[in-house]
Scaffold this motif. Structure first.
Motif, mmCIF file in Angstrom:
data_model
loop_
_atom_site.group_PDB
_atom_site.id
_atom_site.type_symbol
_atom_site.label_atom_id
_atom_site.label_comp_id
_atom_site.label_asym_id
_atom_site.label_seq_id
_atom_site.Cartn_x
_atom_site.Cartn_y
_atom_site.Cartn_z
ATOM 1 N N TYR A 172 0.623 -0.962 -0.200
ATOM 2 C CA TYR A 172 -0.208 0.300 -0.181
ATOM 3 C C TYR A 172 0.638 1.237 -0.106
ATOM 4 O O TYR A 172 2.293 0.605 -0.166
ATOM 5 N N VAL A 173 0.339 2.505 -0.525
ATOM 6 C CA VAL A 173 0.854 3.663 -0.147
ATOM 7 C C VAL A 173 0.039 4.423 0.500
ATOM 8 O O VAL A 173 -1.136 4.578 0.516
ATOM 9 N N THR A 174 1.086 4.945 1.353
ATOM 10 C CA THR A 174 0.212 6.643 2.154
ATOM 11 C C THR A 174 0.463 7.653 1.738
ATOM 12 O O THR A 174 1.975 7.920 1.682
ATOM 13 N N ASP A 175 0.044 9.025 1.684
ATOM 14 C CA ASP A 175 0.171 10.439 1.714
ATOM 15 C C ASP A 175 1.481 11.117 3.214
ATOM 16 O O ASP A 175 1.241 9.928 3.798
ATOM 17 N N ALA A 176 1.908 11.833 3.661
ATOM 18 C CA ALA A 176 2.380 12.458 4.532
ATOM 19 C C ALA A 176 1.795 12.160 5.444
ATOM 20 O O ALA A 176 2.122 12.113 6.934
ATOM 21 N N SER A 177 0.176 12.655 5.589
ATOM 22 C CA SER A 177 -0.479 12.308 6.364
ATOM 23 C C SER A 177 -0.761 10.993 7.187
ATOM 24 O O SER A 177 -1.660 10.814 8.020
ATOM 25 N N TRP A 178 -0.244 9.801 5.945
ATOM 26 C CA TRP A 178 -0.775 8.577 6.977
ATOM 27 C C TRP A 178 -2.372 8.149 5.911
ATOM 28 O O TRP A 178 -2.098 6.812 6.206
ATOM 29 N N ASN A 179 -2.231 8.411 5.285
ATOM 30 C CA ASN A 179 -4.109 8.825 4.849
ATOM 31 C C ASN A 179 -3.965 7.312 3.246
ATOM 32 O O ASN A 179 -2.272 7.894 2.269
ATOM 33 N N LEU A 180 -4.579 6.553 3.449
ATOM 34 C CA LEU A 180 -4.831 5.230 2.265
ATOM 35 C C LEU A 180 -4.086 6.060 0.758
ATOM 36 O O LEU A 180 -6.166 6.186 0.524
ATOM 37 N N LEU A 181 -3.377 6.240 0.035
ATOM 38 C CA LEU A 181 -3.506 6.365 -1.623
ATOM 39 C C LEU A 181 -4.090 5.011 -2.755
ATOM 40 O O LEU A 181 -4.729 5.267 -3.123
ATOM 41 N N ALA A 182 -3.268 3.899 -2.445
ATOM 42 C CA ALA A 182 -3.057 3.477 -3.343
ATOM 43 C C ALA A 182 -3.051 1.642 -2.416
ATOM 44 O O ALA A 182 -2.739 1.660 -1.471
ATOM 45 N N HIS A 183 -3.483 0.698 -2.596
ATOM 46 C CA HIS A 183 -3.185 -0.342 -2.343
ATOM 47 C C HIS A 183 -3.565 -1.404 -3.533
ATOM 48 O O HIS A 183 -4.330 -1.599 -4.216
ATOM 49 N N ASN A 184 -3.201 -2.790 -2.916
ATOM 50 C CA ASN A 184 -3.758 -4.417 -3.508
ATOM 51 C C ASN A 184 -4.702 -4.740 -2.824
ATOM 52 O O ASN A 184 -5.082 -4.894 -1.671
ATOM 53 N N ARG A 185 -5.105 -5.855 -3.891
ATOM 54 C CA ARG A 185 -6.228 -6.589 -3.128
ATOM 55 C C ARG A 185 -5.370 -7.525 -1.977
ATOM 56 O O ARG A 185 -6.049 -7.958 -1.257
ATOM 57 N N HIS A 186 -4.151 -8.067 -2.123
ATOM 58 C CA HIS A 186 -3.664 -8.490 -0.814
ATOM 59 C C HIS A 186 -3.345 -8.341 0.172
ATOM 60 O O HIS A 186 -3.517 -8.762 1.611
ATOM 61 N N PHE A 187 -3.491 -6.630 0.533
ATOM 62 C CA PHE A 187 -3.649 -5.986 1.848
ATOM 63 C C PHE A 187 -4.783 -5.996 1.685
ATOM 64 O O PHE A 187 -5.404 -5.896 3.055
ATOM 65 N N ALA A 188 -6.039 -5.470 0.207
ATOM 66 C CA ALA A 188 -7.688 -5.789 1.909
ATOM 67 C C ALA A 188 -7.989 -6.933 1.866
ATOM 68 O O ALA A 188 -8.643 -6.357 2.951
ATOM 69 N N GLU A 189 -7.272 -7.946 1.613
ATOM 70 C CA GLU A 189 -7.384 -9.230 2.442
ATOM 71 C C GLU A 189 -7.411 -9.468 3.706
ATOM 72 O O GLU A 189 -7.776 -10.460 4.365
#
Length: 275
Positions: free
Chosen positions: A123-140
């Motif tokens: 996953y990728v977060t911004d500088a505020s730790w908001n989630l910007l991108a993730h893959n299905r493996h992470f969501a699972e």
């Protein structure tokens, strides 16, 4: 100081800027016309004494103030990578902070495609730790397959994180995550999201004392921590951390899941180039 690289970067970017865009005119009359802004016009636009910019571009300004470099970088439209290079070439080392307050709050859209192509949880977060991108493996990893909106708030304050997913949260997660919040706030003191999380942490009976105690552990890169995966059950993750170059404070996290308890074993050796 790297005078050659400094001059090349500044001259190239200065010559791309039309004086007319700043209400200035190009020199008239005989002689060679300068491309873009003249050095004297840079002094005028940055409200500096005559010859200040010339000293910078020619490498005759040792240890220039960071606030002046920031003025020039913004005037020339540098990006965050170029801002880092400017400070290093000028001899002051890494910059004291991002070039723009909004930096670190967005990453190029291709990062979603990149994350989708990773076979581990990522996953990728911004500088505020908001989630910007993730893959299905992470969501699972999450019940229902829905990850949280802010990873820092979730790791520290969400009951599902504390009680279910982040195994040994009190000893194995919270003391290691809180210093990352300290570090993020040190870099972005006015970040509203991080400040709100800090207030919630201070008010929390479990986290408040840990927050006041501080902590030295800053970065998760290479850590191994226990988790309970919603689909795969108990296990542990090895964490790899990196930062998108154009987004200071943003981060890419790759979590390599291994089922079962962490066995006593030596970690993989550091990777070094062969000599």
């Amino acid at each position: 100081m790297n005078k050659t690289a400094l001059r090349a970067l500044l001259k190239e970017r200065r010559e791309l800027i039309a004086p007319e865009a700043h209400g200035l005119s190009r020199p008239t009359g005989r002689g060679r016309r300068a491309r873009g802004l003249s050095q004297q016009q840079v002094d005028e636009l940055t409200n500096r004494a005559v010859d200040t910019y010339n000293r910078l571009e020619t490498g005759r300004y040792p240890n220039p103030p960071a606030d002046y470099l920031r003025q020039v970088a913004r005037l020339f439209g540098l990006n965050e990578q170029e801002w880092v290079s400017l400070c290093r070439y000028a001899g002051i080392g890494d910059p004291p902070g991002p070039l723009h307050p909004s930096s670190g709050l967005e990453v190029p859209g291709v990062w979603q495609e990149a994350v989708d192509g990773i076979t581990h949880m990522a996953y990728v977060t911004d500088a505020s730790w908001n989630l910007l991108a993730h893959n299905r493996h992470f969501a699972e990893m999450y019940p229902g397959g829905v990850p949280p909106a802010n990873m820092m708030r979730w790791m520290l304050l969400d009951t599902s994180a504390r009680d279910t997913i982040l195994v040994d949260w009190r000893e194995g997660w919270a003391p290691l995550v809180l210093p990352q919040l300290h570090a993020a706030l040190a870099a972005r003191r006015d970040d509203a999201t991080l400040r709100q999380i800090e207030r919630e942490v201070r008010a929390d009976p479990d986290l408040g004392p840990l927050w006041e105690a501080g902590g030295a552990h800053i970065h998760p890169d290479g850590d191994e921590r226990p988790i309970h995966h919603a689909l795969r059950g108990a296990g542990h993750v090895s964490i790899c951390a990196a930062q998108p170059l154009t987004a200071p404070g943003a981060r890419l996290l790759i979590m390599i899941f291994r089922p079962g308890p962490r066995k006593s074993h030596a970690r993989a050796p550091m990777l070094r180039a062969r000599t």
